[in-house]
Enzyme design. Sequence first.
Site, PDB file in Angstrom:
ATOM      1  N   HIS A  55      -7.247  -6.216   0.697  1.00  0.00           N
ATOM      2  CA  HIS A  55      -6.146  -5.261   0.621  1.00  0.00           C
ATOM      3  C   HIS A  55      -4.935  -5.725   1.429  1.00  0.00           C
ATOM      4  O   HIS A  55      -3.792  -5.554   1.004  1.00  0.00           O
ATOM      5  CB  HIS A  55      -6.623  -3.896   1.115  1.00  0.00           C
ATOM      6  CG  HIS A  55      -5.580  -2.825   1.033  1.00  0.00           C
ATOM      7  ND1 HIS A  55      -4.939  -2.511  -0.142  1.00  0.00           N
ATOM      8  CD2 HIS A  55      -5.053  -2.002   1.986  1.00  0.00           C
ATOM      9  CE1 HIS A  55      -4.080  -1.520   0.072  1.00  0.00           C
ATOM     10  NE2 HIS A  55      -4.117  -1.212   1.358  1.00  0.00           N
ATOM     11  N   GLU A  67      -1.952  14.246  12.877  1.00  0.00           N
ATOM     12  CA  GLU A  67      -2.059  15.594  12.327  1.00  0.00           C
ATOM     13  C   GLU A  67      -1.332  15.713  10.988  1.00  0.00           C
ATOM     14  O   GLU A  67      -1.878  16.225  10.015  1.00  0.00           O
ATOM     15  CB  GLU A  67      -1.490  16.612  13.314  1.00  0.00           C
ATOM     16  CG  GLU A  67      -1.547  18.059  12.808  1.00  0.00           C
ATOM     17  CD  GLU A  67      -0.938  19.043  13.785  1.00  0.00           C
ATOM     18  OE1 GLU A  67      -0.778  20.221  13.397  1.00  0.00           O
ATOM     19  OE2 GLU A  67      -0.595  18.640  14.918  1.00  0.00           O
ATOM     20  N   SER A 108       0.835  -1.200   0.000  1.00  0.00           N
ATOM     21  CA  SER A 108       0.000   0.000   0.000  1.00  0.00           C
ATOM     22  C   SER A 108       0.876   1.258   0.000  1.00  0.00           C
ATOM     23  O   SER A 108       1.623   1.482  -0.950  1.00  0.00           O
ATOM     24  CB  SER A 108      -0.955  -0.049   1.191  1.00  0.00           C
ATOM     25  OG  SER A 108      -2.008   0.873   1.047  1.00  0.00           O
TER      26      SER A 108
END
Length: 312
Positions: free
Chosen positions: A291, A232, A136
């Site tokens: 996945h 963040e 990924s």
Amino acid sequence: MITFKSFHCSRGWHLWKHWRAFHSHSNSGTLFCQNRTTDKNTHATRVVDLSYDLYDGSVLGPPLVLLHGLFGSKSNFQTIARALVRKTGRKVLTLDARNHGCSPHDDIMTYPAMSADVCQILHQLQITNCVLIGHSMGGKTAMTVALQEPKLVERLVSVDISPAPTVPQTGFPHYIAAMQKVHFEEKMPRSTARRLADEQLSSTVKEASIRQFLLTNLVQENGTFKWRVNLEVISRHLQDLLDFPEFQEPYPGPVLFLGGANSPYISSENYPEIERLFPFANVEYIFGAGHWVHADKTHDFLNAICNFVESA
């Protein structure tokens, strides 16, 4: 061409290769530009010292280097790494990406930056050539390394991801928002913290398996529980992670794109870009895998990797 095995399906790749070869025959030699370019995400970034685990092997040959996906860590590959050492005899190196696992946090989260991190640790460990395997996000990092520094990469495996931009259908924006909203009380047992976090995540993240995967990032520091991933920065750079840098010159080595047959992340729409950047690629799919191919069908995943490595 793809070597077919009982646990693989081609899902149209060999047919597309025949079609492409027929229709582009008269234009052979003009498919690729010859100038390697930097990508649209070029930044003046500092390289971070990645946390790693090195599994020793007795067989000479380029080591296998494993790169995890978003919200993952090198610990995801502990069982895989040990199995690869047993099966291939080679050294195996697993890395934590920046802002993940035990690696440092940084304000930049782009593929050029993560590629630079990988190149630095390979240099530090005196690894001049490797088999680079990424899942990924780690697959896109691995592709970036191969396209920028092809001499470092003998062979490349991209697990359930292509060089095309990823449609934001993964739910990652929702996962990030849900994780940011989780509230932890101070001084509670780890089991209680995990249960409370799981309950708070469940309203947004319905799949229990995905919640358990996200909860692997729950750590305790000075008596307080927190997420070890830099939510963040990941949130701010999420589009960079879904996109892929722009390159013109292809990677000249052998490549395996190994997808889950139940996953949409390597589709026929991606084949032209795969062939443009990785002209010596094969695409294989593993039946019954989604996945997280290496977790869903570990045995088949290991066989595919070992067959690819040993075909050199």
